[in-house]
Scaffold this active site. Structure first.
Site, mmCIF file in Angstrom:
data_model
loop_
_atom_site.group_PDB
_atom_site.id
_atom_site.type_symbol
_atom_site.label_atom_id
_atom_site.label_comp_id
_atom_site.label_asym_id
_atom_site.label_seq_id
_atom_site.Cartn_x
_atom_site.Cartn_y
_atom_site.Cartn_z
ATOM 1 C CD GLN A 11 -3.008 0.795 2.303
ATOM 2 O OE1 GLN A 11 -3.253 -0.349 2.695
ATOM 3 N NE2 GLN A 11 -3.627 1.841 2.786
ATOM 4 C CB SER A 91 2.611 -5.058 3.622
ATOM 5 O OG SER A 91 1.439 -4.942 4.388
ATOM 6 C CG LEU A 92 -1.667 -5.308 -0.988
ATOM 7 C CD1 LEU A 92 -2.949 -6.068 -0.714
ATOM 8 C CD2 LEU A 92 -1.968 -3.917 -1.548
ATOM 9 N NE ARG A 116 -3.235 -7.737 4.837
ATOM 10 C CZ ARG A 116 -2.348 -6.818 4.494
ATOM 11 N NH1 ARG A 116 -2.679 -5.867 3.627
ATOM 12 N NH2 ARG A 116 -1.136 -6.825 5.005
ATOM 13 C CG HIS A 200 2.778 -4.109 8.973
ATOM 14 N ND1 HIS A 200 2.365 -5.404 8.768
ATOM 15 C CD2 HIS A 200 2.621 -3.452 7.791
ATOM 16 C CE1 HIS A 200 1.977 -5.524 7.500
ATOM 17 N NE2 HIS A 200 2.113 -4.357 6.906
ATOM 18 C CD GLN A 249 1.368 -9.421 5.527
ATOM 19 O OE1 GLN A 249 0.209 -9.028 5.593
ATOM 20 N NE2 GLN A 249 1.993 -9.604 4.384
#
Length: 313
Positions: A11, A91-92, A116, A200, A249
């Site tokens: 992102q 991440s994503l 999410r 995170h 995560q």
């Protein structure tokens, strides 16, 4: 023979117009965008190609939009005969890696990342949490600055992006204090980021719990290629690891630098960043400065960058 890794951004890489040239030129890319629209119940082409930017920046829209763009481009590369040996995502971006490894169906994944995004946004009220980038500081020194700042609230390392670039996440006051301490202790720069939530870090645990309920409804398949997980910078061993690692995560540090070192140690010599932006390419270059491996790095986000890649294969 090159050992290729596909790497996918997270992102923040999004922009209005991403993916448009691929949809206009390749049927497979058009099909991916159509599948996304069908799964989500709105026009993904309109979202990505026209925006407005304010809508595209909303976390629950950003995540499926980036995933769709990444998979559309990756499928074009596969059609052109460029196949990865392994994959990783920031991440994503890890979801794109898992789709390419046939772990989950794209339509399931695009719906999953929309939820999410929604859960991540909802986990912490606006204005309570934030993130900051700390530049020019070693991990060990930053950890000392974070320890000092913890008396003012939650503050944790969120992303280890590259040597000298670490993102921290937590409550606003604690983040501000961590930035102050980091500068005092030698950081070149400490900048609070314009983000809507503290991604995170442990404040996102409730989002992970909700995500687990969604993952229970997703069919998980065996991996068809190696994929690195952000949480431990190691490979998914079994399909039974998938749900646990994706839940962790959301609220754990992203070990991107460690993941790239792992790929380099395992012989990857060609990195192809797929999707909007060039941030991962920049991180990989910085990470490799110490290791001095002979590598090639490409990014593919439009027809110009695709042609540049194809001219080298």
């Amino acid at each position: 023979m090159s050992k290729i890794a596909f790497v996918f951004p997270g992102q923040g890489a999004q922009y209005v117009g991403m993916g448009k040239e691929f949809v206009e030129n390749f049927q497979i890319a058009n099909e991916i965008f159509e599948q996304a629209s069908e799964a989500l119940g709105y026009d993904m082409k309109k979202m990505c190609f026209e925006g407005p930017e304010e809508d595209l920046k909303k976390t629950e829209n950003t995540q499926p939009a980036i995933l769709t763009t990444c998979i559309a481009i990756a499928k074009v590369l596969e059609e052109k005969g460029i196949n990865p040996y392994m994959s990783a995502g920031l991440s994503l971006g890890e979801y794109a890696s898992l789709v390419m490894a046939d772990v989950m169906d794209f339509k399931d994944a695009v719906l999953l990342v929309k939820k999410r995004g929604k859960y991540m946004q909802e986990a912490v009220p606006l204005g309570v949490g934030t993130m900051a980038a700390i530049l020019g500081m070693e991990r060990e020194t930053l950890e000392k600055a974070l320890e000092k700042a913890k008396e003012f609230g939650i503050v944790e390392a969120a992303n280890f992006n590259s040597p000298g670039q670490i993102v921290i996440s937590g409550e606003v006051k604690a983040i501000e204090k961590a930035c102050e301490f980091a500068k005092e202790m030698g950081a070149k720069k400490a900048v609070v980021l314009p983000v809507s939530a503290p991604f995170h870090c442990s404040m996102l645990v409730p989002a992970g719990e909700k995500l687990l309920l969604e993952l229970e409804n997703v069919k998980i398949n065996d991996l068809t290629m190696p994929v690195l997980a952000n949480v431990n910078a190691d490979y998914y061993k079994e399909k039974s690891d998938v749900k646990d690692l994706l839940v962790k995560q959301v609220s754990n540090s992203v070990l991107w630098e460690d993941s790239v070192v792992k790929m380099l140690d395992d012989g990857v010599d060609t990195f192809i960043e797929i999707g909007p932006g060039k941030s991962l390419s920049s991180f990989i270059k910085k990470i490799n400065r110490k290791l001095k491996k002979e590598i090639s790095i490409y990014n593919v986000e439009n027809m110009d960058t695709l042609e540049k890649l194809l001219s080298n294969f």
